[in-house]
Design an enzyme around this catalytic site. Structure first.
Site, PDB file in Angstrom:
ATOM      1  N   HIS A 208       0.867  -1.411  -0.113  1.00  0.00           N
ATOM      2  CA  HIS A 208       0.090   0.049  -0.114  1.00  0.00           C
ATOM      3  C   HIS A 208       0.679   1.304  -0.188  1.00  0.00           C
ATOM      4  O   HIS A 208       0.282   2.550  -0.215  1.00  0.00           O
ATOM      5  CB  HIS A 208      -0.772   0.027   1.167  1.00  0.00           C
ATOM      6  CG  HIS A 208      -0.114   0.223   2.365  1.00  0.00           C
ATOM      7  ND1 HIS A 208       0.226   1.462   3.004  1.00  0.00           N
ATOM      8  CD2 HIS A 208       0.188  -0.625   3.326  1.00  0.00           C
ATOM      9  CE1 HIS A 208       0.721   1.476   4.163  1.00  0.00           C
ATOM     10  NE2 HIS A 208       0.946   0.005   4.471  1.00  0.00           N
ATOM     11  N   HIS A 241      -5.884  -3.346   0.128  1.00  0.00           N
ATOM     12  CA  HIS A 241      -6.012  -1.893   0.772  1.00  0.00           C
ATOM     13  C   HIS A 241      -7.079  -1.221   0.220  1.00  0.00           C
ATOM     14  O   HIS A 241      -7.515  -1.316  -1.175  1.00  0.00           O
ATOM     15  CB  HIS A 241      -4.649  -1.275   0.713  1.00  0.00           C
ATOM     16  CG  HIS A 241      -4.602  -0.119   1.669  1.00  0.00           C
ATOM     17  ND1 HIS A 241      -5.336   1.141   1.549  1.00  0.00           N
ATOM     18  CD2 HIS A 241      -4.030   0.071   2.939  1.00  0.00           C
ATOM     19  CE1 HIS A 241      -4.989   2.118   2.383  1.00  0.00           C
ATOM     20  NE2 HIS A 241      -4.251   1.301   3.233  1.00  0.00           N
TER      21      HIS A 241
END
Ligand code: UD1
Ligand code: UDP
Length: 370
Positions: A208, A241
């Protein structure tokens, strides 16, 4: 009763603040939770599991929030709470923008700040971005520094922080992890069956970090397909994410692959189960680099630098970057070398015995004279 503000807003901060919240509730101090909700859904998952009810929910999150806009909204919203409540102390955790904004507002109100997970450094202000600068700025403001390891303490001393204001505590993530493993064991075992994976037959992936958006991330996604082509028995499990900048790349590259299981962000409990059951982990996450050694799970870190060299020294983690050929080569080597795998899979936990919250709260009692 002394009032202690707990300011946090993202998933990892909430996991790492949960043990402190419960320890404070059992003390003669009053925790006041200011949830910025820099993350919305991913924060709520943690609040539910750890039974935390925010006293203030600032509901900050916007789709694709930019750093300047996020920072300015955080500062003015946290300030409104400080204008209303008189705090004796504020605790912030880690290196997010909520951490930095929370410490800055506390400073403006002359409320002393305790920084949990203090002293992590890569010495490169753009890696990770903006976290390296968030934690340095927070360190400048904090009155007390709760360093997870001796190494983190040394970083602070090099910057001129007074030794008497630093306490080595271990990382509260270990407190949270041990609590989860102990109290939720049955559920932990069940989750793998639900998504149809067996122990050791999959790689677990998360990614992420902002500095990995774009090319580095798409290189890693391509590497995953290369690895699966060479290993027909292997699966990949990837809880993605919620950041759209991440999702676009991951889904474009991997959604059609039959042996890639893309999932929504998981509650902490099933995620721990997935870590425990994986063959190995590929990640650019900070928290996972701390949890993996405690679980004895070999971890290849998809980054150029790490502020958690303890995991690398312990032998469980290795920095491999994001270049396609390198990711393929390192992953296949580990999968094909039982000796190297066994070496990395030795459980080693440099981040404490799960008593970090107890140590921090006991220090806080002394500071506040409770
Ligand atoms: C943030 C932290 C990072 C931390 C990470 C943990 C900053 C600048 N970054 O990065 O240090 O490692 O959290 O995961 O503080 N979104 C949702 N729902 C959610 C969460 C995020 O939709 O529950 C989407 C939104 O579109 C949001 C975007 O993700 O705008 C980015 O969230 P943000 O908190 O700014 O950055 P992260 O990459 O999550
Ligand atoms: N985690 C989780 N569900 C997921 C992925 C991660 O609960 O689907 C947990 C993980 O175990 C760790 C934390 O979230 O405790 C790490 O969060 P993240 O990687 O988002 O942030 P970082 O630690 O890099 O700041």
């Amino acid at each position: 009763m002394k009032k202690v503000a707990l300011i946090f807003g993202t998933r990892p901060e909430a996991i790492k603040m949960a043990p402190l919240y419960h320890a404070l509730k059992n003390s003669k101090m009053q925790p006041v939770v200011i949830a910025t909700a820099q993350h919305r859904e991913m924060l709520d998952q943690v609040l539910n599991l750890f039974e935390i009810t925010p006293d203030y929910d600032l509901n900050i999150m916007k789709e694709r929030q930019s750093l300047p806009e996020l920072t300015s909204r955080l500062i003015s919203s946290i300030d409104r709470v400080f204008a209303e409540v008189s705090f004796d102390f504020a605790l912030v955790q880690g290196d997010t923008t909520s951490t930095f904004a929370g410490s800055l507002v506390s400073f403006y109100h002359k409320v002393p700040v305790g920084h949990v997970e203090a002293g992590l450094r890569t010495m490169d202000i753009y890696n990770p971005f903006p976290e390296e600068v968030n934690r340095r700025l927070t360190g400048t403001i904090a009155s007390y520094h709760y360093a997870p390891t001796e190494e983190a303490m040394k970083n602070l001393l090099k910057e001129g922080i007074n030794r008497k204001n630093v306490l080595v505590t271990g990382n509260t993530v270990i407190d949270a992890l041990l609590w989860t493993l102990e109290h939720k064991k049955n559920d932990v075992q069940k989750f793998r069956e639900d998504i149809n994976v067996g122990k050791g037959d999959y790689i677990l992936i998360t990614m992420h970090r902002r500095e990995n958006w774009g090319k580095p991330m798409s290189q890693v996604m391509k590497a995953i397909k290369d690895i699966l082509a060479k290993k027909p028995e292997l699966k990949v499990v990837f809880p993605v994410h919620l950041n759209p900048a991440v999702r676009e790349i991951v889904y474009a590259e991997l959604k059609e692959h039959k042996r890639v299981i893309l999932l929504e962000p998981l509650d902490y409990l099933p995620f721990v189960s997935l870590m425990e059951g994986s063959k190995l982990i590929l990640t650019d996450s900070g928290g996972i680099q701390e949890e993996a050694p405690a679980l004895g799970k070999p971890t290849l870190v998809l980054r150029k630098t790490t502020e958690r060299p303890e995991a690398v020294k312990a032998g469980t983690a290795k920095l491999i970057g994001t270049e396609r050929t390198k990711v393929v080569e390192e992953t296949l080597r580990l999968l094909n070398s039982p000796e190297e795998y066994k070496e990395m899979a030795k459980a080693a936990n440099p981040f404490g015995e799960g008593k970090a919250a107890e140590k921090i709260i006991s220090h806080l009692k002394n500071v506040l004279g409770v």
